[in-house]
Design an enzyme around this catalytic site. Sequence first.
Site, PDB file in Angstrom:
ATOM      1  CE  LYS A   1      -5.872 -32.393  15.653  1.00 34.96           C
ATOM      2  NZ  LYS A   1      -5.951 -33.697  16.326  1.00 34.96           N
ATOM      3  CG  ASP A   2      -6.739 -31.001   8.140  1.00 31.73           C
ATOM      4  OD1 ASP A   2      -5.940 -31.477   8.973  1.00 31.73           O
ATOM      5  OD2 ASP A   2      -7.302 -31.693   7.280  1.00 31.73           O
TER       6      ASP A   2
ATOM      7  CG  HIS B   1     -11.730 -39.645   0.323  1.00 29.04           C
ATOM      8  ND1 HIS B   1     -12.746 -38.811   0.720  1.00 29.04           N
ATOM      9  CD2 HIS B   1     -10.595 -39.059   0.754  1.00 29.04           C
ATOM     10  CE1 HIS B   1     -12.230 -37.755   1.337  1.00 29.04           C
ATOM     11  NE2 HIS B   1     -10.932 -37.883   1.357  1.00 29.04           N
TER      12      HIS B   1
ATOM     13  CB  SER C   1      -7.483 -41.543   7.436  1.00 32.93           C
ATOM     14  OG  SER C   1      -7.726 -40.540   6.492  1.00 32.93           O
TER      15      SER C   1
ATOM     16  CD  GLU D   1      17.802 -25.408  -3.286  1.00 34.55           C
ATOM     17  OE1 GLU D   1      18.856 -24.877  -2.891  1.00 34.55           O
ATOM     18  OE2 GLU D   1      16.692 -24.894  -3.132  1.00 34.55           O
TER      19      GLU D   1
END
Lengths: 260, 443
Positions: B244-245, B216, B220, B288
């Site tokens: 949207k997220d 922040h 972005s 894994e």
Amino acid sequence: MRRLRSLILAGLVAVAAAAPAVASEEMEYPKNEWSHGGVTRGFSNIFGTFDRKALQRGFQVYKEVCSACHSMNLLSYRNLSALGYNEAEITAIAAGYDMTDGPNDEGEMFTRKGVPADHFKAPFPNEKAAAAANGGKAPPDLSLIVKARKGGEDYIVALMTGFEPAPAGFTVPSGGNYNKAFPGHVIAMPPPLSDGGVTFADGTKATVEQQAKDVATFLAWAAEPNLEARHQMGLKVMIFLIVLAGILYAAKRAVWADQH
Amino acid sequence: MAHGPSSSFKNPVVNWLDQRLPIFTMIQKEYGVFPTPRNFNYFWNFGAIAMIMLVTMIVSGIVLAMHYTPNTNLAFNSVERIMRDVNFGWLIRYIHMNGASFFFIAVYIHIFRGLYYGSYKKPRELLWIIGVVIFLLMMATAFMGYVLPWGQMSFWGATVITNLFSALPLVGQDIVTLLWGGFSVDNPTLNRFFALHYLLPFVIAAVVFLHVAALHITGSNNPLGVEPKGPQDTLPFHPYYTVKDSFGTVVYLAIFAAFVFYAPNFFGEPDNYIQANPMVTPPHIVPEWYFLPYYAILRSITFDISIPFTGLKLIEAKLGGVIAMFGSIAILFILPWLDTSPVRSARFRPIFKKGILAFLVAFFLLMYVGAQTADAAWHLGGLEIPLVYVGQFATLVYFGFFLSLPFVGLIEKPLPLPASIAKPVLGGGASAAGATAKPMEKA
């Protein structure tokens, strides 16, 4: 976005194309139809439920044949209600076993009849005793065997029906038996099932194949007793999430309408 | 409130609180009106998705810890008790088990997005480095978590991986003893792994906070890699990206749920349903899936590194493998300075784009090779290619991609960059009036 997606696809395709060419030494087992879909298969039958009759027959096979050597320590007699037995039947099954309990107030161990809360009685008091009675190696506990072997139920069936004379040139060491499904082909366990070795109460003909499938169903349930609850809840959760995703997609379109 | 900021929320309770502790002002600033590039694609969902997965893991993990017993004699059966007798224990355990895989899937996509669109470049170097720290913490947490059920693969995986540290010169063996709390993987190991497995997720949460705080400050990156030049290039975070997220996260959760309910053991190893037995080694020890590429890099270094003609060994093969494995992550820390190109997005970098495709293929190849036995081979016609060569080739591509970046930046001719974000998005540079005006009306 599209370019990145095709990039990732290209990567996946490249790997997928290469994969089948590898020399595989792992055994493949013939796939059977399972009404529950197969515990380890995944996405095979999302509505699957266990065949109750097969479960009861499978339990009978375990009780009369397998349990002579193999424990199922993670199960209790009370769990058998999932097979369709009622309380009286389960109490009767449990009462058929003598359990060592104690110490009592005098500090003595004592023997009592089994109750539904008891774990399945193991054939040997401890692992050392099991090993000593079976040529040095304890027979594996069967509680989780379907999830603990590649191939799951299909492996159990293949193993139970895989006893045959060794091919020419293959030397089976003494104390061993030839089995085409067992890794290495030499297994200490002698062929446990025989045609008519058990008598099913429901009149089903007790072929080796039939017994193998039934006991595999029973062991699948034992390894994954919550499979049916999982399938039922899964349906609700999937419907909820898909509807929610649809609503959110509509909301997203509406919010972004003035930006496109 | 002589010195505090004045708040003007309609709700008097909110106002009272905010004047004393401006959390509502902060939420409004950072998640309400926060200016966000308008051209995000769906790859930008994966930060939020990873955050949701972290919360899912912490919540399900705390419930599991209430029923789990970290003792070598009891651990395996306590997990089975959760699966059989705890109400909805099977659900919580399968969520946690598969949640680890889906956390890693989200984070791998998130990292790859950062690589592809150059999100690691100035001014976001620190943001990127903090992200790599999170990734390392995740790997440590996942590794220790996998040991807790105390199955065969738990035990032998722990034995193999902790033994790697013994390759380090001088201190190696002491580090291994410290990790084990003794002279083999045993009860003290399980206890300290449980303690750390409970602790580290909260450390991750704290570092994620720093990650978001740093984000922040710089704002972005975006698919074009061009900084926003004004309000016409951005949208308020809410409602545009909250919705949207949310949509992307729910789609991701639906895929996650499909595995939890219909293929819960898809990512697991059958051997881990056998209780750990130090006397029986499984025929094929595999970590894994999310560790497989690094495991393959480790196994690719099969040769000692020595000074030619003298027979003087500088680095034993084992140590070389360990260095290569840790190096494959460590190289991410210096990535912002390896890449000399001023252009961020691969869209405008023809050579880099081919390189990152090769890198991606190498990554998947390594993942595949890592899952195979050490002596496996491909048979193409009459030709036999040992997979160790394939792994070595892919390792070369993996490191080659990063180490070639300084030169790629010098020789590459980037495509012309758009003048601004709004231009290619809106076509012809029409001003996006109203894009950022009165954002709260949307709420």
